[in-house]
Scaffold this active site. Structure first.
Site, PDB file in Angstrom:
ATOM      1  N   LYS A 218      30.542  42.662  42.267  1.00 49.69           N
ATOM      2  CA  LYS A 218      30.635  42.408  43.703  1.00 49.69           C
ATOM      3  C   LYS A 218      29.657  43.359  44.379  1.00 49.69           C
ATOM      4  O   LYS A 218      29.833  44.573  44.342  1.00 49.69           O
ATOM      5  CB  LYS A 218      32.062  42.644  44.205  1.00 49.69           C
ATOM      6  CG  LYS A 218      32.240  42.273  45.663  1.00 49.69           C
ATOM      7  CD  LYS A 218      33.707  42.339  46.059  1.00 49.69           C
ATOM      8  CE  LYS A 218      33.989  41.696  47.407  1.00 49.69           C
ATOM      9  NZ  LYS A 218      33.200  42.207  48.511  1.00 49.69           N
TER      10      LYS A 218
ATOM     11  N   PHE B 150      24.525  33.897  43.552  1.00 50.01           N
ATOM     12  CA  PHE B 150      25.750  33.699  42.768  1.00 50.01           C
ATOM     13  C   PHE B 150      26.302  32.280  42.819  1.00 50.01           C
ATOM     14  O   PHE B 150      27.270  31.978  42.139  1.00 50.01           O
ATOM     15  CB  PHE B 150      26.832  34.725  43.135  1.00 50.01           C
ATOM     16  CG  PHE B 150      27.195  34.795  44.601  1.00 50.01           C
ATOM     17  CD1 PHE B 150      27.909  33.777  45.200  1.00 50.01           C
ATOM     18  CD2 PHE B 150      26.829  35.896  45.360  1.00 50.01           C
ATOM     19  CE1 PHE B 150      28.265  33.850  46.539  1.00 50.01           C
ATOM     20  CE2 PHE B 150      27.175  35.979  46.700  1.00 50.01           C
ATOM     21  CZ  PHE B 150      27.893  34.948  47.299  1.00 50.01           C
TER      22      PHE B 150
ATOM     23  N   ARG C 248      39.692  30.326  51.641  1.00 46.86           N
ATOM     24  CA  ARG C 248      40.026  31.462  50.812  1.00 46.86           C
ATOM     25  C   ARG C 248      40.981  30.913  49.774  1.00 46.86           C
ATOM     26  O   ARG C 248      41.947  30.239  50.110  1.00 46.86           O
ATOM     27  CB  ARG C 248      40.738  32.507  51.671  1.00 46.86           C
ATOM     28  CG  ARG C 248      40.554  33.915  51.211  1.00 46.86           C
ATOM     29  CD  ARG C 248      41.202  34.879  52.176  1.00 46.86           C
ATOM     30  NE  ARG C 248      40.328  35.322  53.255  1.00 46.86           N
ATOM     31  CZ  ARG C 248      39.359  36.210  53.129  1.00 46.86           C
ATOM     32  NH1 ARG C 248      39.092  36.735  51.951  1.00 46.86           N
ATOM     33  NH2 ARG C 248      38.620  36.576  54.150  1.00 46.86           N
TER      34      ARG C 248
HETATM   35  P1  AMP Z   1      35.160  40.196  51.339  1.00 42.26           P
HETATM   36  O1  AMP Z   1      34.127  40.157  52.441  1.00 42.26           O
HETATM   37  O2  AMP Z   1      35.656  41.574  51.031  1.00 42.26           O
HETATM   38  O3  AMP Z   1      36.248  39.168  51.541  1.00 42.26           O
HETATM   39  O4  AMP Z   1      34.438  39.747  49.992  1.00 42.26           O
HETATM   40  C1  AMP Z   1      33.763  38.544  49.868  1.00 42.26           C
HETATM   41  C2  AMP Z   1      32.288  38.786  50.010  1.00 42.26           C
HETATM   42  O5  AMP Z   1      31.761  39.461  48.890  1.00 42.26           O
HETATM   43  C3  AMP Z   1      31.469  37.518  50.052  1.00 42.26           C
HETATM   44  O6  AMP Z   1      31.464  36.961  51.335  1.00 42.26           O
HETATM   45  C4  AMP Z   1      30.092  37.992  49.638  1.00 42.26           C
HETATM   46  O7  AMP Z   1      29.367  38.405  50.773  1.00 42.26           O
HETATM   47  C5  AMP Z   1      30.357  39.235  48.818  1.00 42.26           C
HETATM   48  N1  AMP Z   1      29.959  39.155  47.396  1.00 42.26           N
HETATM   49  C6  AMP Z   1      29.370  40.150  46.724  1.00 42.26           C
HETATM   50  N2  AMP Z   1      29.145  39.813  45.447  1.00 42.26           N
HETATM   51  C7  AMP Z   1      29.586  38.546  45.276  1.00 42.26           C
HETATM   52  C8  AMP Z   1      29.641  37.645  44.167  1.00 42.26           C
HETATM   53  N3  AMP Z   1      29.191  37.966  42.965  1.00 42.26           N
HETATM   54  N4  AMP Z   1      30.198  36.416  44.383  1.00 42.26           N
HETATM   55  C9  AMP Z   1      30.672  36.076  45.596  1.00 42.26           C
HETATM   56  N5  AMP Z   1      30.648  36.888  46.679  1.00 42.26           N
HETATM   57  C10 AMP Z   1      30.113  38.122  46.524  1.00 42.26           C
END
Ligand code: AMP
Length: 580
Positions: free
Chosen positions: A251, A341, A417
């Site tokens: 991530k 990704f 989600r």
């Molecule tokens: P969050 O914003 O904490 O809900 O995490 C989701 C976000 O992680 C996504 O919107 C992407 O911007 C980010 N992200 C980073 N690495 C990845 C990955 N390998 N696959 C999907 N999302 C990713």
């Protein structure tokens, strides 16, 4: 439909205090509309003449509007401004002047489409003499309108048309208009998630009905609402959800980029679907020279990277690239790498329905290993909780945020989600597994030293997705520096409303309400139950944040509907006690 009729609806919507009523009035408006104008009406009720992701801003400041209003009704600019100060709203002032201006012309003739086209023309003027062209065209338009229409048209270029109508409310009303209930909302929402364009969806719905809209595909240049990840407390739970084989990717802690490549044309969209093409010329060039596809929609995370030390830079560095000036200079100083990704569209085909593992194969076929700018996110196929833990530790020690786990057979779920994606972040200090993205709903005026800032505290809420409402979760008085108090005050003054917006559900009243627009990232010690707040309220008890502190403003990358939802809060509430 005549624009004067639409203006009557604006009046009704403006006077509405609850969401159900909004849906009701809107559905009546839609019933009276035809397929040629429904799209335009959907934009106009949100104060726009294009979908929100298109940077079509009419952008006229108060002084230029005053000039146009004065010219339309034979008044000088200063007396228009004076009346505006008295009335507190430009639309009201302009409507009064329109009323007073005696004219024999019949003023209720222009259709919605004619007014729409005229405003669009004004928005598109550019180059030399733009201001004068805008003023004279707006003045000409106002002269042809009745006072109520004048009131609302004036508020459009000013950005002060605040009917508070959210996209899900429009989708509900579209379904109501055509079938008398909300049964088509899921189909409409799916179409909206794929295109983010309410006008486009509404027009297709009116032309082809529910069946037609089911078939809607991704459209190049229309951003897809991003798939989002779920949280789980530990790796064992993840394995239970994902089964015996799943994908894991690092991530990356940067910002999300959706690339739309159509031949030589490349457009980039942010997580909140803004067109950010001009901000990242390095990514655009990288896509053009490295991506081997005629047309494609690729998702990835952009992150600043130091090629000399082979280090990922922290989010604070990466985010310096999100600016509107000195773009080229920053691109040299802090080059970005995009880790791709997912692939949603390839060579003319929407492939979102295909399983993740197939999409990944196709992604690998168009992104080569030795690419410098657009690289593949590393992917490992894993089977056990131990493997997850090992990869997680590796990712974190490489300076990354954690892991994303993905179901191998899952389609791309736009705008959702779900457990097809599970995120594991480096754990933060304290009890909560994550911060909460709250929406600013109201402001408490300052006392004592804070009188100077105008703000003593904030009333914030989260998003109730099922009801399309903002519900309160906390009052925040600490964690803001003096500078932030001043900034909040500036923003709040701009968004100030005279009464509670229809889509806000609250048991408490702040000193004044604001338009729900700004997202604040808030850190709290714990989520507790409270009789004061309406978040997830059951039998009079809702959720609240204990010891909330403001972490940062998130207005750049979140829309209010992207804030944390009630069901997420519910899950976070349950999970906080399950952590060892
Ligand atoms: P969050 O914003 O904490 O809900 O995490 C989701 C976000 O992680 C996504 O919107 C992407 O911007 C980010 N992200 C980073 N690495 C990845 C990955 N390998 N696959 C999907 N999302 C990713």
């Amino acid at each position: 439909m005549k624009f004067s009729k639409l203006a009557q609806y604006y009046e009704k919507l403006e006077a509405t205090s609850g969401r159900l009523e909004l849906v009701d009035i809107l559905s009546k408006l839609f019933t009276e509309s035809d397929s040629a104008e429904i799209g335009k009406i959907c934009y106009l009720i949100q104060g726009r003449v294009a979908p929100f992701f298109e940077p079509v801003e009419i952008g006229m400041a108060e002084m230029t509007i005053a000039q146009a209003v004065g010219r339309a009704f034979n008044k000088d600019k200063d007396s228009v401004i004076k009346l505006y100060r008295q009335k507190g709203n430009f639309g009201l002032a302009a409507a009064q002047l329109a009323q007073q201006a005696k004219s024999n012309k019949q003023k209720e003739k222009l259709s919605v489409s004619e007014v729409f086209e005229e405003i669009l023309k004004i928005a598109k003027f550019s180059g030399e003499g733009t201001v004068e062209k805008k003023v004279s065209n707006l003045a000409d338009l106002l002269k042809k309108l009745d006072p109520t229409s004048v009131k609302h048209v004036v508020n459009i270029p000013l950005g002060t048309l605040r009917l508070g109508i959210g996209d899900p409310t429009v989708l509900d009303a579209l379904s109501m208009a055509k079938c008398g209930d909300k049964s088509l909302r899921p189909v409409l929402e799916n179409a909206y998630n794929k295109t983010s364009d309410l006008g486009y969806v509404a027009e297709a719905f009116f032309k082809h009905g529910g069946k037609g809209i089911k078939e809607i595909k991704l459209v190049m240049g229309k951003p897809v609402r991003p798939a989002l990840a779920e949280r789980l407390p530990n790796a064992d739970e993840a394995v239970k959800r994902l089964g015996s084989e799943f994908a894991a990717e690092p991530k990356f802690d940067g910002f999300r980029v959706a690339v739309h490549k159509n031949g030589d044309k490349v457009e980039l969209f942010s997580r909140n679907l803004e067109d950010t093409t001009h901000a990242f010329p390095d990514i655009v060039n990288g896509v053009l020279s490295e991506v081997k596809a005629k047309s494609a929609i690729i998702e990835g995370e952009a992150i600043a990277y130091n090629p000399a030390t082979q280090e990922f830079l922290p989010f604070q560095e990466t985010t310096k690239r999100r600016r509107k000036y000195k773009i080229e200079e920053m691109a040299q100083k802090l080059p970005l790498i995009m880790f791709a990704f997912d692939l949603l569209y390839l060579n003319g085909k929407d492939i979102t329905e295909r399983p993740y593992k197939e999409r990944r194969k196709l992604l690998e076929s168009i992104i080569k290993k030795d690419n410098k700018v657009v690289k593949l996110a590393e992917e490992r196929v894993l089977h056990t909780a131990n493997e997850i833990k090992k990869f997680f530790d590796e990712a974190v020690s490489a300076g990354l945020e954690g892991l994303m786990l993905k179901k191998l057979d899952s389609p791309y779920v736009a705008g959702g989600r779900g457990f097809h994606w599970i995120k594991f972040k480096r754990s933060q200090a304290g009890e909560l597994t994550d911060t909460v993205d709250c929406v600013l709903l109201g402001v408490y005026s300052g006392r004592g030293k804070r009188t100077e800032f105008g703000v003593g505290g904030l009333l914030v809420g989260v998003y109730d997705k099922l009801r399309d409402e903002f519900v309160t979760i906390s009052r925040i008085g600490t964690g803001l520096t003096d500078e932030e108090f001043r900034e909040v005050n500036k923003i709040a003054q701009h968004l100030k409303l005279s009464r509670k917006p229809a889509r806000v559900n609250s048991k408490i009243g702040p000193s004044f309400w604001v338009e729900p627009k700004v997202v604040l990232e808030v850190y709290a010690d714990e989520i507790t139950k409270s009789p004061i707040h309406t978040a997830g309220e059951k039998d009079g008890i809702g959720y609240a944040l204990r010891f909330p502190r403001l972490v940062k403003f998130r207005e750049a990358d979140r829309r209010p509907e992207d804030a944390t939802t009630v069901s997420e809060v519910e899950k976070m509430y349950k999970q906080q006690y399950r952590k060892k």
